[in-house]
Design an enzyme around this catalytic site. Structure first.
Site, PDB file in Angstrom:
ATOM      1  N   ASP A 100       0.846  -1.201   0.000  1.00 18.49           N
ATOM      2  CA  ASP A 100       0.000   0.000   0.000  1.00 18.49           C
ATOM      3  C   ASP A 100       0.881   1.250   0.000  1.00 18.49           C
ATOM      4  O   ASP A 100       1.872   1.322   0.732  1.00 18.49           O
ATOM      5  CB  ASP A 100      -0.899  -0.035   1.247  1.00 18.49           C
ATOM      6  CG  ASP A 100      -2.047   0.943   1.175  1.00 18.49           C
ATOM      7  OD1 ASP A 100      -3.191   0.495   1.205  1.00 18.49           O
ATOM      8  OD2 ASP A 100      -1.798   2.168   1.103  1.00 18.49           O
ATOM      9  N   ASN A 148     -12.995  -2.811   3.298  1.00 15.31           N
ATOM     10  CA  ASN A 148     -13.975  -1.722   3.356  1.00 15.31           C
ATOM     11  C   ASN A 148     -14.920  -1.774   2.156  1.00 15.31           C
ATOM     12  O   ASN A 148     -14.477  -1.994   1.026  1.00 15.31           O
ATOM     13  CB  ASN A 148     -13.245  -0.373   3.349  1.00 15.31           C
ATOM     14  CG  ASN A 148     -12.291  -0.229   4.530  1.00 15.31           C
ATOM     15  OD1 ASN A 148     -12.582  -0.690   5.624  1.00 15.31           O
ATOM     16  ND2 ASN A 148     -11.150   0.399   4.305  1.00 15.31           N
ATOM     17  N   GLN A 168     -14.242   2.941   2.126  1.00 19.78           N
ATOM     18  CA  GLN A 168     -13.708   2.500   0.822  1.00 19.78           C
ATOM     19  C   GLN A 168     -13.399   3.729  -0.034  1.00 19.78           C
ATOM     20  O   GLN A 168     -14.249   4.621  -0.182  1.00 19.78           O
ATOM     21  CB  GLN A 168     -14.722   1.595   0.093  1.00 19.78           C
ATOM     22  CG  GLN A 168     -14.147   0.992  -1.186  1.00 19.78           C
ATOM     23  CD  GLN A 168     -15.101   0.008  -1.870  1.00 19.78           C
ATOM     24  OE1 GLN A 168     -16.280  -0.098  -1.515  1.00 19.78           O
ATOM     25  NE2 GLN A 168     -14.588  -0.704  -2.862  1.00 19.78           N
ATOM     26  N   HIS A 172     -10.691  -5.115  -2.642  1.00 18.10           N
ATOM     27  CA  HIS A 172      -9.335  -5.415  -2.160  1.00 18.10           C
ATOM     28  C   HIS A 172      -9.410  -5.757  -0.685  1.00 18.10           C
ATOM     29  O   HIS A 172     -10.295  -5.279   0.034  1.00 18.10           O
ATOM     30  CB  HIS A 172      -8.373  -4.254  -2.409  1.00 18.10           C
ATOM     31  CG  HIS A 172      -8.876  -2.939  -1.905  1.00 18.10           C
ATOM     32  ND1 HIS A 172      -9.800  -2.189  -2.591  1.00 18.10           N
ATOM     33  CD2 HIS A 172      -8.601  -2.262  -0.779  1.00 18.10           C
ATOM     34  CE1 HIS A 172     -10.070  -1.091  -1.914  1.00 18.10           C
ATOM     35  NE2 HIS A 172      -9.366  -1.114  -0.786  1.00 18.10           N
ATOM     36  N   HIS A 215      -7.120  -5.625   2.762  1.00 16.18           N
ATOM     37  CA  HIS A 215      -5.915  -5.083   3.386  1.00 16.18           C
ATOM     38  C   HIS A 215      -5.269  -6.142   4.276  1.00 16.18           C
ATOM     39  O   HIS A 215      -5.958  -6.786   5.081  1.00 16.18           O
ATOM     40  CB  HIS A 215      -6.264  -3.894   4.290  1.00 16.18           C
ATOM     41  CG  HIS A 215      -6.785  -2.695   3.575  1.00 16.18           C
ATOM     42  ND1 HIS A 215      -5.999  -1.597   3.310  1.00 16.18           N
ATOM     43  CD2 HIS A 215      -8.016  -2.406   3.082  1.00 16.18           C
ATOM     44  CE1 HIS A 215      -6.731  -0.670   2.693  1.00 16.18           C
ATOM     45  NE2 HIS A 215      -7.958  -1.137   2.541  1.00 16.18           N
TER      46      HIS A 215
HETATM   47  P1  AMP Z   1      -9.759   1.549   0.820  1.00 17.68           P
HETATM   48  O1  AMP Z   1      -9.806   2.861   1.586  1.00 17.68           O
HETATM   49  O2  AMP Z   1     -10.137   0.359   1.615  1.00 17.68           O
HETATM   50  O3  AMP Z   1     -10.526   1.670  -0.487  1.00 17.68           O
HETATM   51  O4  AMP Z   1      -8.237   1.321   0.486  1.00 17.68           O
HETATM   52  C1  AMP Z   1      -7.579   1.886  -0.593  1.00 17.68           C
HETATM   53  C2  AMP Z   1      -6.107   1.760  -0.296  1.00 17.68           C
HETATM   54  O5  AMP Z   1      -5.414   1.832  -1.504  1.00 17.68           O
HETATM   55  C3  AMP Z   1      -5.543   2.864   0.612  1.00 17.68           C
HETATM   56  O6  AMP Z   1      -4.943   2.257   1.752  1.00 17.68           O
HETATM   57  C4  AMP Z   1      -4.534   3.581  -0.273  1.00 17.68           C
HETATM   58  O7  AMP Z   1      -3.388   3.988   0.443  1.00 17.68           O
HETATM   59  C5  AMP Z   1      -4.199   2.512  -1.290  1.00 17.68           C
HETATM   60  N1  AMP Z   1      -3.812   2.989  -2.605  1.00 17.68           N
HETATM   61  C6  AMP Z   1      -4.457   3.880  -3.386  1.00 17.68           C
HETATM   62  N2  AMP Z   1      -3.813   4.014  -4.568  1.00 17.68           N
HETATM   63  C7  AMP Z   1      -2.753   3.171  -4.525  1.00 17.68           C
HETATM   64  C8  AMP Z   1      -1.707   2.846  -5.444  1.00 17.68           C
HETATM   65  N3  AMP Z   1      -1.616   3.425  -6.649  1.00 17.68           N
HETATM   66  N4  AMP Z   1      -0.782   1.925  -5.068  1.00 17.68           N
HETATM   67  C9  AMP Z   1      -0.854   1.336  -3.845  1.00 17.68           C
HETATM   68  N5  AMP Z   1      -1.818   1.607  -2.941  1.00 17.68           N
HETATM   69  C10 AMP Z   1      -2.754   2.507  -3.272  1.00 17.68           C
END
Ligand code: AMP
Ligand code: ZN
Length: 138
Positions: free
Chosen positions: A32, A88, A95, A101, A103
């Protein structure tokens, strides 16, 4: 099975580079960009599903098997003290990327990850009523 303009479709399928820690035909696991703790990773299916509600059952079950394997590997590599799985669904639930995805969050004594909630209160009667509401919808 892919969605136009979905960043996680592009990352999962290798069109955008990522710090990949595992890949097979159906999944990519990446670090992440905004880690809650060292080694925070995301399991991305290569097919697009908006969220858990839309997820294919077979992908759902393989996601948890992969999470178990990754938790073991990451715990050995990072020597973390514990591990959270977080997933999420919907803006209200946190989300921000609308491609399913999971985590994988290694936890360390004294880390600053803030994943908890303040426990509320519910009487046994309230719990019984809620349980009935949910079971009626099955
Ligand atoms: P969520 O809030 O559960 O939708 O999680 C999205 C996650 O994706 C967050 O923890 C972000 O830090 C991560 N994220 C967003 N864009 C990228 C990216 N390009 N590469 C890696 N992680 C990302
Ligand atoms: Zn996608």
């Amino acid at each position: 099975m892919r969605k136009e303009d979905c960043i996680f479709c592009k990352i999962a399928n290798g069109e955008i580079p990522s710090a990949t820690i595992y890949e097979d035909g159906d999944f990519r696991v990446i670090l992440d960009l905004g880690p809650a703790a060292k080694g925070h990773a995301l399991i991305l299916p290569k097919h697009h599903f908006d969220n858990l509600y839309d997820l294919d059952d077979e992908v759902a079950s393989r996601t948890l098997v992969l999470a178990k394997k990754m938790a073991g590997t990451m715990t050995r590599a990072l020597k973390c003290d514990g591990f959270n799985l977080v997933q999420n669904n919907g803006t209200v639930a946190g989300q921000t990327v609308f491609h399913f995805h999971l985590h994988l969050i290694p936890r360390y004594e004294g880390d600053k990850a803030n994943l908890g909630w303040t426990p509320g209160k519910a009487s046994p009667e309230e719990l019984a009523k809620i349980a009935e509401e949910i079971k009626r919808a099955e």
